[in-house]
Design a protein around this motif. Structure first.
Motif, PDB file in Angstrom:
ATOM      1  N   GLU A  38      -8.750  -3.847   4.209  1.00  0.00           N
ATOM      2  CA  GLU A  38      -7.313  -3.642   4.359  1.00  0.00           C
ATOM      3  C   GLU A  38      -6.940  -2.204   3.989  1.00  0.00           C
ATOM      4  OE1 GLU A  38      -5.276  -5.470   5.775  1.00  0.00           O
ATOM      5  OE2 GLU A  38      -5.496  -7.598   5.348  1.00  0.00           O
ATOM      6  N   THR A  39      -7.538  -1.691   2.927  1.00  0.00           N
ATOM      7  CA  THR A  39      -7.274  -0.308   2.510  1.00  0.00           C
ATOM      8  C   THR A  39      -7.698   0.684   3.592  1.00  0.00           C
ATOM      9  OG1 THR A  39      -7.524  -0.882   0.167  1.00  0.00           O
ATOM     10  CG2 THR A  39      -7.774   1.439   0.761  1.00  0.00           C
ATOM     11  N   TRP A  40      -8.867   0.467   4.148  1.00  0.00           N
ATOM     12  CA  TRP A  40      -9.373   1.364   5.195  1.00  0.00           C
ATOM     13  C   TRP A  40      -8.442   1.334   6.402  1.00  0.00           C
ATOM     14  CZ3 TRP A  40     -10.898   0.233  10.212  1.00  0.00           C
ATOM     15  CH2 TRP A  40     -11.497   1.297  10.911  1.00  0.00           C
ATOM     16  N   LYS A 100      -5.160   3.219   5.515  1.00  0.00           N
ATOM     17  CA  LYS A 100      -5.363   4.669   5.426  1.00  0.00           C
ATOM     18  C   LYS A 100      -5.437   5.283   6.829  1.00  0.00           C
ATOM     19  CE  LYS A 100      -7.574   5.092   0.897  1.00  0.00           C
ATOM     20  NZ  LYS A 100      -6.468   5.927   0.346  1.00  0.00           N
ATOM     21  N   TRP A 103     -10.189  -6.745   0.703  1.00  0.00           N
ATOM     22  CA  TRP A 103      -9.118  -5.791   0.399  1.00  0.00           C
ATOM     23  C   TRP A 103      -9.560  -4.352   0.636  1.00  0.00           C
ATOM     24  CZ3 TRP A 103      -4.508  -7.653   0.349  1.00  0.00           C
ATOM     25  CH2 TRP A 103      -4.336  -9.019   0.037  1.00  0.00           C
ATOM     26  N   GLU A 104     -10.882  -4.110   0.603  1.00  0.00           N
ATOM     27  CA  GLU A 104     -11.386  -2.783   0.964  1.00  0.00           C
ATOM     28  C   GLU A 104     -11.141  -2.499   2.443  1.00  0.00           C
ATOM     29  OE1 GLU A 104     -15.434  -2.501  -0.157  1.00  0.00           O
ATOM     30  OE2 GLU A 104     -15.066  -2.898  -2.296  1.00  0.00           O
ATOM     31  N   ASN A 161      -4.626   1.920  -3.081  1.00  0.00           N
ATOM     32  CA  ASN A 161      -5.389   0.903  -2.371  1.00  0.00           C
ATOM     33  C   ASN A 161      -4.464  -0.230  -1.951  1.00  0.00           C
ATOM     34  OD1 ASN A 161      -7.982   2.154  -2.806  1.00  0.00           O
ATOM     35  ND2 ASN A 161      -7.871   1.439  -4.925  1.00  0.00           N
ATOM     36  N   ALA A 162      -4.870  -0.964  -0.939  1.00  0.00           N
ATOM     37  CA  ALA A 162      -4.134  -2.158  -0.548  1.00  0.00           C
ATOM     38  C   ALA A 162      -4.249  -3.190  -1.663  1.00  0.00           C
ATOM     39  CB  ALA A 162      -4.699  -2.713   0.751  1.00  0.00           C
ATOM     40  N   GLU A 163      -3.128  -3.736  -2.082  1.00  0.00           N
ATOM     41  CA  GLU A 163      -3.115  -4.683  -3.196  1.00  0.00           C
ATOM     42  C   GLU A 163      -2.420  -5.971  -2.785  1.00  0.00           C
ATOM     43  OE1 GLU A 163      -1.306  -2.903  -6.564  1.00  0.00           O
ATOM     44  OE2 GLU A 163      -2.801  -1.300  -6.737  1.00  0.00           O
ATOM     45  N   TYR A 197       0.863  -1.188   0.000  1.00  0.00           N
ATOM     46  CA  TYR A 197       0.000   0.000   0.000  1.00  0.00           C
ATOM     47  C   TYR A 197       0.894   1.230   0.000  1.00  0.00           C
ATOM     48  CZ  TYR A 197      -2.965   3.757   1.796  1.00  0.00           C
ATOM     49  OH  TYR A 197      -3.610   4.955   1.963  1.00  0.00           O
TER      50      TYR A 197
END
Length: 362
Positions: free
Chosen positions: A88-90, A93, A85-86, A68-70, A63
């Motif tokens: 993980e992104t949150w 961030k 993965w959403e 976004n987290a990938e 990230y």
């Protein structure tokens, strides 16, 4: 295994400042760690925050700011729910915001780096151990205990950050929940859905060579192992079969999730052919041995002896030549090795002995 293109660009910077020993992470106990890095001043074209996720010794997530987290490496094909993965992104961030705030709370001017290592490890009895460590410019700053909900650190910078985080509503509760509940649950999910990835093995590609600086009496031998997994690899230099002591041979992570290792050894110039490189790895059916080739020169003592011998021979030759020339001049005879060119003749002919003027004319 598929290998995505490198992203983010800033991932290699300061990656290993507080990352745990990769060989420890590859032990029997499964682990999940997030390595977080925030910088107050970022070079042009690089992010101010980036993160990497590690399942044992495997990089599974990346990230960077604004993205976004990938998933990474083989974990791209792990069958997870679309929202996984959403989330993980949150989470990342949120960590980005907190670490950037920590840089300001530390009240240090100039360019600085704030890092975090957050994660958990499963014990054989299915309980978990938690880790939450933070560092400023590579030096330990704070640790967090999720049981007591407290941060620990004694420096002025640590006290400033701790005070700011303590004033944030529910900060301690959220961190404790992640370490004690969310992290172990994620780790168990990965163990179940990506089990095959934990058994991935890839054999190393080995290359060896030497380099000599002009005029140097020493040669630098280099042995490299590329794209191997797991990180447990032994790289040994041998001289006629005997191991040589070499320090600093460690596995380093590539951007594709595999590893790279490199060792160097300084040896006398001309002795390269006596050395070889031995590589052992779990993915190899047998060890690999690569021999070094001779540099094309002789060892320094032999070269010095040859040069000295050549000079002595040349000096003797000059002395003999001088004696013969002087002797022939005293006897009115020309030196037999002096040549002249005849008109139309490309081959030199021996000068004749002095005679009449007619004999000497062209």
């Amino acid at each position: 295994m598929g290998r995505p293109s490198p992203n983010p660009q800033g991932l290699p910077f300061l990656l290993l400042l507080i990352l745990p020993d990769l060989r420890v992470l590859s032990a029997e106990a499964p682990s999940l760690f997030y390595q977080l890095t925030a910088v107050s001043v970022a070079p042009k074209g690089t992010p101010r925050f980036w993160a990497s996720g590690w399942l044992g010794p495997q990089l599974f997530l990346t990230y960077s700011s604004g993205g976004n987290a990938e998933p990474w490496g083989a974990w791209r094909w792990e069958p997870q729910e679309p929202w996984f993965w959403e989330k993980e992104t949150w989470y990342l961030k949120t960590q980005e915001r907190l670490l950037q705030e920590a840089l300001k709370l530390s009240k240090k001017e100039g360019a600085h780096t704030f890092q975090g290592l957050v994660g958990c490890q499963l014990n054989p009895d299915n309980s978990s151990q938690h880790t939450a460590r933070y560092a400023l410019d590579g030096l330990d700053l704070l640790t967090f205990d999720p049981v007591s909900r407290e941060w620990f650190g004694d420096t002025a910078e640590a006290l400033n950050v701790k005070k700011g985080w303590a004033n944030e509503s529910q900060r301690a509760e959220k961190d404790a929940e992640f370490l004690l509940t969310t992290c172990p649950q994620k780790l168990k999910s990965h163990l179940q859905k990506g089990q095959g990835n934990f058994h991935w093995k890839e054999a190393p590609e080995v290359r060896a060579g030497g380099h000599v600086e002009p005029g140097s009496a020493w040669s630098t031998l280099t042995c490299q192992a590329f794209s191997f997994f797991p990180p447990e690899l032994e790289l040994t230099f041998l001289r006629e079969g005997q191991p040589q002591l070499v320090k600093g041979v460690e596995p380093w992570p590539n951007r594709d999730g595999a590893f790279y290792s490199r060792g160097t050894l300084l040896v006398p110039f001309g002795d390269e052919a006596f050395y070889s490189c031995l590589v052992q790895h779990p993915a190899l059916a047998s060890s690999i041995t690569v021999n070094f080739e001779a540099s094309g020169g002789l060892p320094l003592p032999i070269r010095v002896s040859l040069v000295a011998g050549s000079l002595l021979f040349f000096a003797c030759l000059v002395g003999v030549v001088a004696w013969v020339v002087i002797s022939r001049k005293r006897g009115a005879r020309p030196a037999p090795w002096i040549f002249r060119r005849r008109a139309g003749d490309d081959v030199g002919s021996l000068l004749s002995a002095p005679a009449s003027a007619q004999d000497s004319s062209p």
